[in-house]
Design an enzyme around this catalytic site. Structure first.
Site, mmCIF file in Angstrom:
data_model
loop_
_atom_site.group_PDB
_atom_site.id
_atom_site.type_symbol
_atom_site.label_atom_id
_atom_site.label_comp_id
_atom_site.label_asym_id
_atom_site.label_seq_id
_atom_site.Cartn_x
_atom_site.Cartn_y
_atom_site.Cartn_z
ATOM 1 N N GLU A 126 126.862 -48.423 23.301
ATOM 2 C CA GLU A 126 127.178 -47.193 22.531
ATOM 3 C C GLU A 126 128.192 -46.208 23.365
ATOM 4 O O GLU A 126 129.029 -45.884 22.792
ATOM 5 C CB GLU A 126 126.042 -46.470 22.112
ATOM 6 C CG GLU A 126 125.353 -47.064 20.991
ATOM 7 C CD GLU A 126 126.108 -47.364 19.736
ATOM 8 O OE1 GLU A 126 126.897 -46.905 19.376
ATOM 9 O OE2 GLU A 126 125.359 -48.169 18.809
ATOM 10 N N TRP A 142 133.213 -49.569 17.068
ATOM 11 C CA TRP A 142 132.180 -50.135 17.404
ATOM 12 C C TRP A 142 132.544 -51.517 17.391
ATOM 13 O O TRP A 142 131.927 -52.632 18.037
ATOM 14 C CB TRP A 142 130.902 -49.721 16.504
ATOM 15 C CG TRP A 142 129.649 -50.674 16.762
ATOM 16 C CD1 TRP A 142 129.279 -51.567 15.941
ATOM 17 C CD2 TRP A 142 129.019 -50.793 18.018
ATOM 18 N NE1 TRP A 142 127.962 -52.362 16.456
ATOM 19 C CE2 TRP A 142 127.795 -51.762 17.753
ATOM 20 C CE3 TRP A 142 129.177 -50.276 19.160
ATOM 21 C CZ2 TRP A 142 127.111 -52.117 18.994
ATOM 22 C CZ3 TRP A 142 128.056 -50.524 20.430
ATOM 23 C CH2 TRP A 142 127.193 -51.796 20.041
ATOM 24 N N TYR A 178 125.681 -58.425 12.204
ATOM 25 C CA TYR A 178 125.152 -57.120 12.985
ATOM 26 C C TYR A 178 124.041 -56.293 12.178
ATOM 27 O O TYR A 178 123.085 -56.072 12.418
ATOM 28 C CB TYR A 178 126.093 -56.529 13.458
ATOM 29 C CG TYR A 178 125.782 -55.372 14.264
ATOM 30 C CD1 TYR A 178 124.972 -55.189 15.620
ATOM 31 C CD2 TYR A 178 126.127 -53.855 13.922
ATOM 32 C CE1 TYR A 178 124.472 -54.222 15.945
ATOM 33 C CE2 TYR A 178 125.769 -52.710 14.672
ATOM 34 C CZ TYR A 178 124.868 -52.949 15.737
ATOM 35 O OH TYR A 178 124.444 -51.619 16.301
#
Length: 187
Positions: A42, A50, A20
């Protein structure tokens, strides 16, 4: 023997985070649909890590029709109830309803500005802000710009777009470059 790339310390947890970081985080993103997906995800992160959302991203894409805003904007009670039974996503009614509302607002912004990209990047003058980052302590959780973005998104009808969420979105979408100064991706 190949030398390991120097990366931001937050992504060293495992290969999913490294990928990522290397392929997405902090890379300027200008695709409307991907920006919309990222802003939704988000928001889904609120109160969670996350990493949790990143692990469920493919499930989210499947559950929400690839983040097709036109389809999402038409979701009714039956679809929402089905989503709330989907163990592959975070089953929070407020967040699921927010995705539907955000799809409607996203479409309205596209219509008004010609693209979501044009609208969202105006907050940074169309180009990334590059911050000096020696360590994670140098990275803010929000700024005046994320405050302004949050205020405008909320005024337009978006949900789960507080200033901290907006700043994380700005980092992820490359509107802000908060890679550590010695990270290979800083350049």
């Amino acid at each position: 023997m190949a030398k390991e790339k120097i990366r931001c310390s937050w992504c060293l947890k495992d290969d999913l985070y490294k990928a990522y970081h290397d392929e997405e985080w902090g890379t300027p993103l200008h695709d409307d649909d991907k920006l919309f997906e990222l802003l939704c995800l988000e928001g889904a992160q609120a109160g969670l890590s996350w990493y949790t959302i990143l692990n469920k991203r493919e499930n989210y894409r499947k559950a929400f029709d690839g983040f097709d805003a036109k389809k999402m904007a038409k979701y009714g009670d039956k679809k929402i109830e089905a989503l709330l039974q989907d163990a592959g996503i975070v089953r929070n009614r407020l967040k699921v309803n927010a995705f539907v509302q955000n799809a409607k607002t996203y479409l309205a912004i596209q219509k008004e500005f010609g693209s979501f990209d044009k609208y969202i990047w105006q907050f940074v003058g169309g180009k990334p802000i590059i911050n000096k980052v020696k360590g994670m302590g140098d990275v803010p959780v929000k700024t005046e710009i994320s405050d302004a973005m949050s205020k405008d998104l909320l005024k337009r009808g978006f949900k789960f777009v507080g200033s901290t969420i907006c700043y994380a979105f700005m980092q992820a979408s490359g509107m802000v470059n908060d890679h550590a100064d010695d990270c290979w991706k800083k350049k």
